[in-house]
Design a protein around this motif. Sequence first.
Motif, PDB file in Angstrom:
ATOM      1  N   ALA A   1      -5.281  -1.819 -12.356  1.00 22.97           N
ATOM      2  CA  ALA A   1      -6.010  -1.706 -13.620  1.00 22.97           C
ATOM      3  C   ALA A   1      -6.418  -0.261 -13.891  1.00 22.97           C
ATOM      4  CB  ALA A   1      -7.239  -2.613 -13.597  1.00 22.97           C
ATOM      5  N   HIS A   2      -6.891   0.454 -12.892  1.00 18.14           N
ATOM      6  CA  HIS A   2      -7.279   1.860 -13.080  1.00 18.14           C
ATOM      7  C   HIS A   2      -6.053   2.740 -13.300  1.00 18.14           C
ATOM      8  CE1 HIS A   2     -11.633   1.952 -12.471  1.00 18.14           C
ATOM      9  NE2 HIS A   2     -11.476   1.023 -11.529  1.00 18.14           N
ATOM     10  N   SER A   3      -4.947   2.445 -12.615  1.00 19.36           N
ATOM     11  CA  SER A   3      -3.750   3.273 -12.743  1.00 19.36           C
ATOM     12  C   SER A   3      -3.158   3.190 -14.138  1.00 19.36           C
ATOM     13  CB  SER A   3      -2.701   2.842 -11.706  1.00 19.36           C
ATOM     14  OG  SER A   3      -3.165   3.064 -10.399  1.00 19.36           O
ATOM     15  N   GLU A   4      -3.249   2.038 -14.763  1.00 20.64           N
ATOM     16  CA  GLU A   4      -2.703   1.887 -16.116  1.00 20.64           C
ATOM     17  C   GLU A   4      -3.511   2.651 -17.152  1.00 20.64           C
ATOM     18  OE1 GLU A   4      -2.580  -2.350 -16.504  1.00 20.64           O
ATOM     19  OE2 GLU A   4      -0.482  -2.454 -15.872  1.00 20.64           O
ATOM     20  N   LYS A   5      -4.720   3.070 -16.787  1.00 21.71           N
ATOM     21  CA  LYS A   5      -5.547   3.857 -17.708  1.00 21.71           C
ATOM     22  C   LYS A   5      -5.393   5.358 -17.493  1.00 21.71           C
ATOM     23  CE  LYS A   5      -9.086   0.230 -17.816  1.00 21.71           C
ATOM     24  NZ  LYS A   5     -10.501  -0.118 -17.501  1.00 21.71           N
ATOM     25  N   LEU A   6      -4.643   5.757 -16.472  1.00 32.81           N
ATOM     26  CA  LEU A   6      -4.496   7.182 -16.188  1.00 32.81           C
ATOM     27  C   LEU A   6      -3.632   7.849 -17.250  1.00 32.81           C
ATOM     28  CD1 LEU A   6      -3.853   7.151 -12.327  1.00 32.81           C
ATOM     29  CD2 LEU A   6      -5.934   7.818 -13.510  1.00 32.81           C
ATOM     30  N   PRO A   7      -3.855   9.158 -17.524  1.00 31.97           N
ATOM     31  CA  PRO A   7      -3.002   9.873 -18.487  1.00 31.97           C
ATOM     32  C   PRO A   7      -1.571   9.943 -17.999  1.00 31.97           C
ATOM     33  CG  PRO A   7      -4.444  11.401 -17.320  1.00 31.97           C
ATOM     34  CD  PRO A   7      -4.908  10.019 -16.958  1.00 31.97           C
ATOM     35  N   ARG A   8      -0.630   9.802 -18.921  1.00 34.09           N
ATOM     36  CA  ARG A   8       0.780   9.747 -18.560  1.00 34.09           C
ATOM     37  C   ARG A   8       1.340  11.093 -18.107  1.00 34.09           C
ATOM     38  NH1 ARG A   8       2.306   4.772 -17.236  1.00 34.09           N
ATOM     39  NH2 ARG A   8       1.671   3.239 -18.793  1.00 34.09           N
ATOM     40  N   ASN A   9       0.642  12.182 -18.392  1.00 34.65           N
ATOM     41  CA  ASN A   9       1.183  13.493 -18.004  1.00 34.65           C
ATOM     42  C   ASN A   9       1.155  13.699 -16.494  1.00 34.65           C
ATOM     43  OD1 ASN A   9      -1.524  13.797 -17.515  1.00 34.65           O
ATOM     44  ND2 ASN A   9      -1.851  15.432 -19.003  1.00 34.65           N
ATOM     45  N   MET A  10       0.589  12.749 -15.736  1.00 30.95           N
ATOM     46  CA  MET A  10       0.613  12.869 -14.290  1.00 30.95           C
ATOM     47  C   MET A  10       2.027  12.783 -13.754  1.00 30.95           C
ATOM     48  SD  MET A  10      -2.722  10.699 -13.092  1.00 30.95           S
ATOM     49  CE  MET A  10      -2.616  11.402 -11.468  1.00 30.95           C
ATOM     50  N   ILE A  11       2.945  12.208 -14.541  1.00 26.12           N
ATOM     51  CA  ILE A  11       4.334  12.114 -14.107  1.00 26.12           C
ATOM     52  C   ILE A  11       4.973  13.484 -14.033  1.00 26.12           C
ATOM     53  CG2 ILE A  11       5.373  11.865 -16.384  1.00 26.12           C
ATOM     54  CD1 ILE A  11       6.323   9.941 -13.207  1.00 26.12           C
ATOM     55  N   GLN A  12       4.386  14.486 -14.712  1.00 25.33           N
ATOM     56  CA  GLN A  12       4.965  15.824 -14.695  1.00 25.33           C
ATOM     57  C   GLN A  12       4.968  16.402 -13.286  1.00 25.33           C
ATOM     58  OE1 GLN A  12       2.842  18.173 -17.533  1.00 25.33           O
ATOM     59  NE2 GLN A  12       3.651  17.053 -19.287  1.00 25.33           N
ATOM     60  N   SER A  13       3.987  16.030 -12.475  1.00 27.68           N
ATOM     61  CA  SER A  13       3.974  16.537 -11.109  1.00 27.68           C
ATOM     62  C   SER A  13       5.167  16.016 -10.329  1.00 27.68           C
ATOM     63  CB  SER A  13       2.674  16.116 -10.415  1.00 27.68           C
ATOM     64  OG  SER A  13       2.569  14.710 -10.356  1.00 27.68           O
TER      65      SER A  13
ATOM     66  N   CYS B   1       0.836  -1.212   0.000  1.00 22.37           N
ATOM     67  CA  CYS B   1       0.000   0.000   0.000  1.00 22.37           C
ATOM     68  C   CYS B   1       0.865   1.254   0.000  1.00 22.37           C
ATOM     69  CB  CYS B   1      -0.915  -0.002   1.220  1.00 22.37           C
ATOM     70  SG  CYS B   1      -2.323  -1.114   1.112  1.00 22.37           S
ATOM     71  N   GLN B   2       1.931   1.252   0.777  1.00 26.34           N
ATOM     72  CA  GLN B   2       2.822   2.407   0.817  1.00 26.34           C
ATOM     73  C   GLN B   2       3.491   2.635  -0.531  1.00 26.34           C
ATOM     74  OE1 GLN B   2       5.558   1.705   4.040  1.00 26.34           O
ATOM     75  NE2 GLN B   2       3.948   1.586   5.579  1.00 26.34           N
ATOM     76  N   ARG B   3       3.856   1.564  -1.209  1.00 25.81           N
ATOM     77  CA  ARG B   3       4.465   1.708  -2.539  1.00 25.81           C
ATOM     78  C   ARG B   3       3.448   2.230  -3.555  1.00 25.81           C
ATOM     79  NH1 ARG B   3       7.359  -3.826  -3.930  1.00 25.81           N
ATOM     80  NH2 ARG B   3       7.846  -2.630  -5.825  1.00 25.81           N
ATOM     81  N   LEU B   4       2.214   1.776  -3.459  1.00 25.87           N
ATOM     82  CA  LEU B   4       1.174   2.285  -4.359  1.00 25.87           C
ATOM     83  C   LEU B   4       0.965   3.779  -4.135  1.00 25.87           C
ATOM     84  CD1 LEU B   4      -1.561  -0.528  -4.127  1.00 25.87           C
ATOM     85  CD2 LEU B   4       0.266  -0.303  -5.805  1.00 25.87           C
ATOM     86  N   GLU B   5       0.984   4.189  -2.888  1.00 22.49           N
ATOM     87  CA  GLU B   5       0.737   5.594  -2.568  1.00 22.49           C
ATOM     88  C   GLU B   5       1.838   6.497  -3.097  1.00 22.49           C
ATOM     89  OE1 GLU B   5      -0.940   8.015   1.318  1.00 22.49           O
ATOM     90  OE2 GLU B   5       0.366   6.281   1.602  1.00 22.49           O
ATOM     91  N   SER B   6       3.072   6.003  -3.141  1.00 18.16           N
ATOM     92  CA  SER B   6       4.201   6.825  -3.593  1.00 18.16           C
ATOM     93  C   SER B   6       4.381   6.811  -5.105  1.00 18.16           C
ATOM     94  CB  SER B   6       5.495   6.337  -2.933  1.00 18.16           C
ATOM     95  OG  SER B   6       5.797   5.007  -3.337  1.00 18.16           O
ATOM     96  N   LEU B   7       3.625   5.990  -5.833  1.00 14.49           N
ATOM     97  CA  LEU B   7       3.836   5.875  -7.275  1.00 14.49           C
ATOM     98  C   LEU B   7       3.332   7.092  -8.018  1.00 14.49           C
ATOM     99  CD1 LEU B   7       4.879   4.107  -9.565  1.00 14.49           C
ATOM    100  CD2 LEU B   7       2.611   3.068  -9.715  1.00 14.49           C
ATOM    101  N   HIS B   8       2.110   7.537  -7.762  1.00 14.26           N
ATOM    102  CA  HIS B   8       1.552   8.710  -8.443  1.00 14.26           C
ATOM    103  C   HIS B   8       0.390   9.256  -7.613  1.00 14.26           C
ATOM    104  CE1 HIS B   8      -1.981   6.443  -9.719  1.00 14.26           C
ATOM    105  NE2 HIS B   8      -1.203   5.517 -10.232  1.00 14.26           N
ATOM    106  N   PRO B   9      -0.008  10.515  -7.849  1.00 15.62           N
ATOM    107  CA  PRO B   9      -1.086  11.118  -7.052  1.00 15.62           C
ATOM    108  C   PRO B   9      -2.424  10.403  -7.203  1.00 15.62           C
ATOM    109  CG  PRO B   9       0.127  12.796  -8.264  1.00 15.62           C
ATOM    110  CD  PRO B   9       0.595  11.486  -8.785  1.00 15.62           C
ATOM    111  N   GLY B  10      -2.693   9.854  -8.392  1.00 17.46           N
ATOM    112  CA  GLY B  10      -3.936   9.132  -8.611  1.00 17.46           C
ATOM    113  C   GLY B  10      -5.127  10.053  -8.811  1.00 17.46           C
ATOM    114  N   ASN B  11      -6.308   9.450  -8.938  1.00 15.03           N
ATOM    115  CA  ASN B  11      -7.552  10.207  -9.052  1.00 15.03           C
ATOM    116  C   ASN B  11      -8.525   9.724  -7.983  1.00 15.03           C
ATOM    117  OD1 ASN B  11      -8.399   7.713  -9.954  1.00 15.03           O
ATOM    118  ND2 ASN B  11      -8.615   8.326 -12.094  1.00 15.03           N
TER     119      ASN B  11
END
Length: 288
Positions: free
Chosen positions: A194-206, A121-131
């Motif tokens: 599954a939901h994270s793989e559908k997120l737009p890639r520009n979230m990495i800009q943050s 869970c901690q690793r998931l939280e640090s990967l990207h902000p998410g929606n």
Amino acid sequence: PALGPAARPEAARAERRRRKQRGAARRTCGIGNGRAQEGGKMNEIKESLRNVEQTYKIFQQQQFTFIAALEHTRENAHDKIKPVTSIGQVQTYMDHYCNNTTDKRILLMFLNICSDLSKLCQRLESLHPGNTTTNALLEKCKMLVSHSNDLSSIRAKYPHDVVNHLSCDEARNHYGGVVSLIPIVLDCMKEWVAHSEKLPRNMIQSVSGEHTSLESRAAEASGRGAVGAGLTVSGQPAFLTAATQTSLSLTGPARESRRVRKKPQACLGRTIGKLLDGPWKPPGRHAF
């Protein structure tokens, strides 16, 4: 090898050009590199999730041993009335009321799987902000793997059959929640992936923006350290007068504009020496 006074300005200009080119290349490739890193981290998370699933399959085959271990420890704790409602309760049973190796092994296996899920869970939280969707799934996972969370009301549904392997009394009153915990958390994490793989890639800009802000703060800190050491932010000695600094600034763009009409100046030491010695005087004796 040491450069002559005439070659030093040209070498400085070449070095500035090389720095600008490297900076442009980093800015161009920054987002692409960030996406590659994010993809690599996502693959690592999926691999970790598969490893936890494999361990859980081994544990699931020993569900009767797990229920028997809980029965024995609850009996030793004189706690057979209330249901097993939390991970912390299983931890207490193993630490204080477990008398044989088989019971301790299966209880420790359950606790280790829960610990692996909590770390994941901690690793998931640090990967990207998410929606909103991914954040809700992640919060559900974190709540479920909390040691103090009440598990008495959760039940794993089809296609999971862990509850069906219990008697009606066991499922309703004692162990339905604790055996449903791991499959429910695994399902939530797979849905998160599954939901994270559908997120737009520009979230990495943050994430890239955070690194850029850290670099800018480090540059400001180094500039403050230079001022404290007796240097200006540009690296020039602080004891120079305004006229001297104006003269030294000709090594920048102003000198480039005058390179056709004016020969390059001498080195820094010679310029400072001329300014400190005063105006030129003809040879001979002087009163001062």
